[in-house]
Design an enzyme around this catalytic site. Structure first.
Site, PDB file in Angstrom:
ATOM      1  N   LYS A   7     -81.794  -1.884 -70.324  1.00  0.00           N
ATOM      2  CA  LYS A   7     -81.509  -3.032 -69.458  1.00  0.00           C
ATOM      3  C   LYS A   7     -80.949  -2.503 -68.136  1.00  0.00           C
ATOM      4  CE  LYS A   7     -77.897  -5.459 -68.672  1.00  0.00           C
ATOM      5  NZ  LYS A   7     -78.069  -5.582 -67.211  1.00  0.00           N
ATOM      6  N   GLU A  25     -60.971   3.000 -56.943  1.00  0.00           N
ATOM      7  CA  GLU A  25     -62.279   3.577 -56.617  1.00  0.00           C
ATOM      8  C   GLU A  25     -62.940   2.698 -55.552  1.00  0.00           C
ATOM      9  OE1 GLU A  25     -65.420   3.091 -59.546  1.00  0.00           O
ATOM     10  OE2 GLU A  25     -66.297   5.003 -58.957  1.00  0.00           O
ATOM     11  N   GLU A  72     -70.254   6.694 -69.438  1.00  0.00           N
ATOM     12  CA  GLU A  72     -70.075   7.381 -68.144  1.00  0.00           C
ATOM     13  C   GLU A  72     -69.531   6.339 -67.178  1.00  0.00           C
ATOM     14  OE1 GLU A  72     -70.345  10.448 -67.676  1.00  0.00           O
ATOM     15  OE2 GLU A  72     -71.836  11.278 -69.054  1.00  0.00           O
ATOM     16  N   CYS A 122     -70.921   7.979 -58.629  1.00  0.00           N
ATOM     17  CA  CYS A 122     -69.762   8.034 -59.532  1.00  0.00           C
ATOM     18  C   CYS A 122     -68.901   9.237 -59.227  1.00  0.00           C
ATOM     19  CB  CYS A 122     -70.230   8.056 -60.975  1.00  0.00           C
ATOM     20  SG  CYS A 122     -71.413   9.352 -61.311  1.00  0.00           S
TER      21      CYS A 122
HETATM   22  P1  NAD Z   1     -71.049  -2.607 -63.891  1.00  0.00           P
HETATM   23  O1  NAD Z   1     -70.181  -2.137 -64.991  1.00  0.00           O
HETATM   24  O2  NAD Z   1     -70.681  -3.808 -63.151  1.00  0.00           O
HETATM   25  O3  NAD Z   1     -72.547  -2.866 -64.397  1.00  0.00           O
HETATM   26  C1  NAD Z   1     -73.306  -1.867 -65.023  1.00  0.00           C
HETATM   27  C2  NAD Z   1     -74.271  -2.487 -66.002  1.00  0.00           C
HETATM   28  O4  NAD Z   1     -73.557  -3.131 -67.044  1.00  0.00           O
HETATM   29  C3  NAD Z   1     -75.202  -3.548 -65.418  1.00  0.00           C
HETATM   30  O5  NAD Z   1     -76.482  -3.352 -65.996  1.00  0.00           O
HETATM   31  C4  NAD Z   1     -74.579  -4.858 -65.898  1.00  0.00           C
HETATM   32  O6  NAD Z   1     -75.496  -5.913 -66.019  1.00  0.00           O
HETATM   33  C5  NAD Z   1     -74.061  -4.457 -67.252  1.00  0.00           C
HETATM   34  N1  NAD Z   1     -72.959  -5.269 -67.762  1.00  0.00           N
HETATM   35  C6  NAD Z   1     -72.066  -6.025 -67.059  1.00  0.00           C
HETATM   36  N2  NAD Z   1     -71.169  -6.590 -67.895  1.00  0.00           N
HETATM   37  C7  NAD Z   1     -71.496  -6.172 -69.140  1.00  0.00           C
HETATM   38  C8  NAD Z   1     -70.913  -6.380 -70.425  1.00  0.00           C
HETATM   39  N3  NAD Z   1     -69.819  -7.119 -70.575  1.00  0.00           N
HETATM   40  N4  NAD Z   1     -71.480  -5.778 -71.492  1.00  0.00           N
HETATM   41  C9  NAD Z   1     -72.571  -4.990 -71.352  1.00  0.00           C
HETATM   42  N5  NAD Z   1     -73.167  -4.778 -70.168  1.00  0.00           N
HETATM   43  C10 NAD Z   1     -72.629  -5.340 -69.062  1.00  0.00           C
HETATM   44  O7  NAD Z   1     -71.150  -1.309 -62.927  1.00  0.00           O
HETATM   45  P2  NAD Z   1     -71.876  -1.231 -61.509  1.00  0.00           P
HETATM   46  O8  NAD Z   1     -71.052  -2.003 -60.526  1.00  0.00           O
HETATM   47  O9  NAD Z   1     -73.322  -1.506 -61.679  1.00  0.00           O
HETATM   48  O10 NAD Z   1     -71.755   0.332 -61.184  1.00  0.00           O
HETATM   49  C11 NAD Z   1     -70.706   0.886 -60.446  1.00  0.00           C
HETATM   50  C12 NAD Z   1     -69.755   1.627 -61.360  1.00  0.00           C
HETATM   51  O11 NAD Z   1     -70.460   2.568 -62.160  1.00  0.00           O
HETATM   52  C13 NAD Z   1     -68.730   2.461 -60.604  1.00  0.00           C
HETATM   53  O12 NAD Z   1     -67.463   2.318 -61.210  1.00  0.00           O
HETATM   54  C14 NAD Z   1     -69.205   3.897 -60.784  1.00  0.00           C
HETATM   55  O13 NAD Z   1     -68.214   4.868 -60.666  1.00  0.00           O
HETATM   56  C15 NAD Z   1     -69.806   3.825 -62.143  1.00  0.00           C
HETATM   57  N6  NAD Z   1     -70.771   4.902 -62.338  1.00  0.00           N
HETATM   58  C16 NAD Z   1     -70.445   5.935 -63.175  1.00  0.00           C
HETATM   59  C17 NAD Z   1     -71.317   7.008 -63.350  1.00  0.00           C
HETATM   60  C18 NAD Z   1     -70.971   8.163 -64.249  1.00  0.00           C
HETATM   61  O14 NAD Z   1     -71.853   8.966 -64.565  1.00  0.00           O
HETATM   62  N7  NAD Z   1     -69.750   8.297 -64.704  1.00  0.00           N
HETATM   63  C19 NAD Z   1     -72.537   7.011 -62.665  1.00  0.00           C
HETATM   64  C20 NAD Z   1     -72.844   5.932 -61.829  1.00  0.00           C
HETATM   65  C21 NAD Z   1     -71.950   4.880 -61.684  1.00  0.00           C
END
Ligand code: NAD
Length: 478
Positions: free
Chosen positions: A175, A379, A248, A282
């Protein structure tokens, strides 16, 4: 170019078939224009169930596939991605916002990662081989892997999740983020041209569909890349079915420039790793600690590099800096910089959004700021870097570690031994010396503390998609 994409109809892929979303469609916004440019099918819970059922049916066969079959499939997928690289790069620019050259790098990285994952070996470990006993450790696939991805490097991260899962003999339901779904829908369409039906399925939707996945009884593992609060919610929802998890999550990586560093040499590397993908990475460098003796020099150099950037629509020639991907993130960046300004920080360049409907915010360097300010403690995940003055290295290490996050960190110095000693004291998953934010397909990558657990990439990353099975063989007496 815009026309082709806007007219294209995206579909979900379930059991190898292209299907429309039962929950209608979601609008996909072009961040450079601040308005929708395409529609994406929205999957119902019943369609998620169908995708999971298809993946479980496919698993019955795929789990027994040979190492050569799995490797051959990954190589075919890499070829399909490579063949369709221009289209995938264009989709990424339109829905994610990054400049075309960076989107092309993302697609190139996806191809390289797929091939590198194909080449990995899953060895059988012989633990004992004696006249009476032979003990072997085998690695078995888990079943259906649910992948949930974010919006910053959408294609790259989808590949990071899907390929090791397949290589280890699992099947997948992915997804993508509802903000950047189109590249993943296209990717899975391409995979479906060469993979058995049901081996990779894609559903699109928002957080509610993600929650359905983390609680789904038919999914054995969730691999998630995204924010820490979402990771925590996934962990709670996954408890009922005791799923394995790779999380992650967010980072707030510190970089420490040691006294006596060659500032001219270091500044370019610091800038590139802090502003990679407009800071929406990230493991980008998100807080920079510089010794007081070189503080002004570093600030001046960074501001000069920022001034060289050409901000604009990623599809335009010569643009090196695109928009922030979405309005919420854009507003957060505006808020953090305004808060820093109100607290007395010096904004050396940028500091205000650009006029117009797109989510453009220029590269911004903020000086005379310290811990306890939101921009340092949270962040920012955007194009702004706080530069913090320190007096002693011990103090810098203490402040670098005074964060709930522990994804990456860096030390910048011409004295490698001194840098190593400081690196060993940082609480994070990767420490770079004279670099930051570089991830490689053969090196395990992952965070500690609130940045999550588990690793991706290399053999250690691949093992996370397996369960151990021990053969304890008692040899008959001769
Ligand atoms: P997010 O957590 O808002 O969303 C990520 C995904 O999770 C989306 O597909 C979203 O639809 C889904 N989602 C949202 N709520 C959910 C729930 N309750 N249960 C299951 N799925 C759910 O993150 P974002 O804003 O898309 O991404 C930015 C964040 O990701 C930043 O904090 C960044 O640091 C982190 N990030 C981490 C890495 C890493 O490798 N550590 C890499 C890239 C991004």
């Amino acid at each position: 170019m815009y026309e082709t994409l806007a007219k294209r109809t995206s579909t979900l892929v379930i059991d190898g078939r292209a299907v429309a979303g039962e929950r209608g469609t979601l609008l996909v916004i072009d961040p450079a224009l601040g308005e929708p440019f395409a529609e994406c099918p929205s999957a119902s819970s019943a369609q998620l169930d169908a995708a999971v059922a298809a993946a479980n049916r496919a698993f019955a066969q795929w789990q027994h596939s040979s190492c050569e079959e799995r490797r051959a499939l990954l190589l075919k997928i890499a070829d399909r991605i490579e063949h369709n690289a221009p289209e995938l790069a264009e989709i990424i620019v339109r829905e994610q916002g990054k400049p075309l050259a960076l989107a092309q790098m993302e697609v190139g990285g996806a191809v390289a990662w797929t091939r590198a994952t194909a080449a990995l070996e899953l060895p059988v470990e012989v633990i004992e081989d004696s006249p009476t006993k032979r003990i072997e450790l085998h690695r078995r696939p888990l079943g259906v892997v649910g992948s949930i991805t974010p919006w910053n490097w959408p294609l790259m991260i989808a590949v990071w999740h899907i390929m090791p899962a397949l290589r280890a003999g699992n099947t997948v339901v992915i997804k993508p983020s509802e903000l950047t779904p189109l590249n993943t829908l296209r990717l899975v369409e391409l995979i479906a041209e060469v993979a058995p039906p049901g081996v990779v399925n894609v559903v699109a939707g928002g957080g509610a569909l993600g929650r359905d996945m983390s609680g789904h009884a038919g999914i054995r593992k969730i691999v998630f890349t995204g924010s820490t609060p979402t990771g925590q919610d996934i962990m709670r929802n996954a408890a009922g079915t005791l799923k394995r998890l790779t999380l992650e999550l967010g980072g707030n990586d510190a970089g420490i420039v040691l006294p006596g560093a060659d500032i001219d040499a270091v500044a370019e590397g610091v800038f590139q790793s802090a502003f990679l993908n407009m800071g929406q990475t990230c493991a980008a460098l998100k807080r920079l600690y510089v010794h007081e003796s070189q503080y002004e020099q570093m600030c001046t150099r960074l501001a000069a590099i920022a001034a060289r950037q050409k901000v604009g629509n990623g599809l335009e020639e010569g643009v090196s800096f695109g928009p922030i991907q979405n309005r919420d993130q854009f507003e957060l960046v505006c808020e953090l910089v305004d808060d820093a300004r109100a607290a007395g920080a010096r904004i050396l360049c940028g500091g205000e959004p650009l006029p117009g409907k797109g989510y453009f915010y220029p590269p911004t360097i903020v000086a005379d700021i310290t811990d306890g300010t939101r921009l340092v403690d949270e962040e920012q995940f955007g194009p702004v870097l706080p530069v913090i003055r320190y007096a002693t290295v011990d103090e810098a290490v203490l402040r670098a570690n005074a964060s709930d996050n522990g994804l990456g960190g860096s030390v910048w110095s011409s004295d490698i031994e001194q840098a190593r000693a400081v690196a060993a004291r940082l609480e994070c998953g990767t420490v770079w010396i004279n670099g930051h934010a570089e991830v490689l397909p053969h090196c395990p990558f992952g965070g500690c503390k609130m940045s999550g657990f588990g690793v991706e990439f290399g053999l250690e990353g691949l093992l996370e998609y397996t369960r151990p099975q021990l053969f304890n063989i008692n040899r008959p007496a001769p």
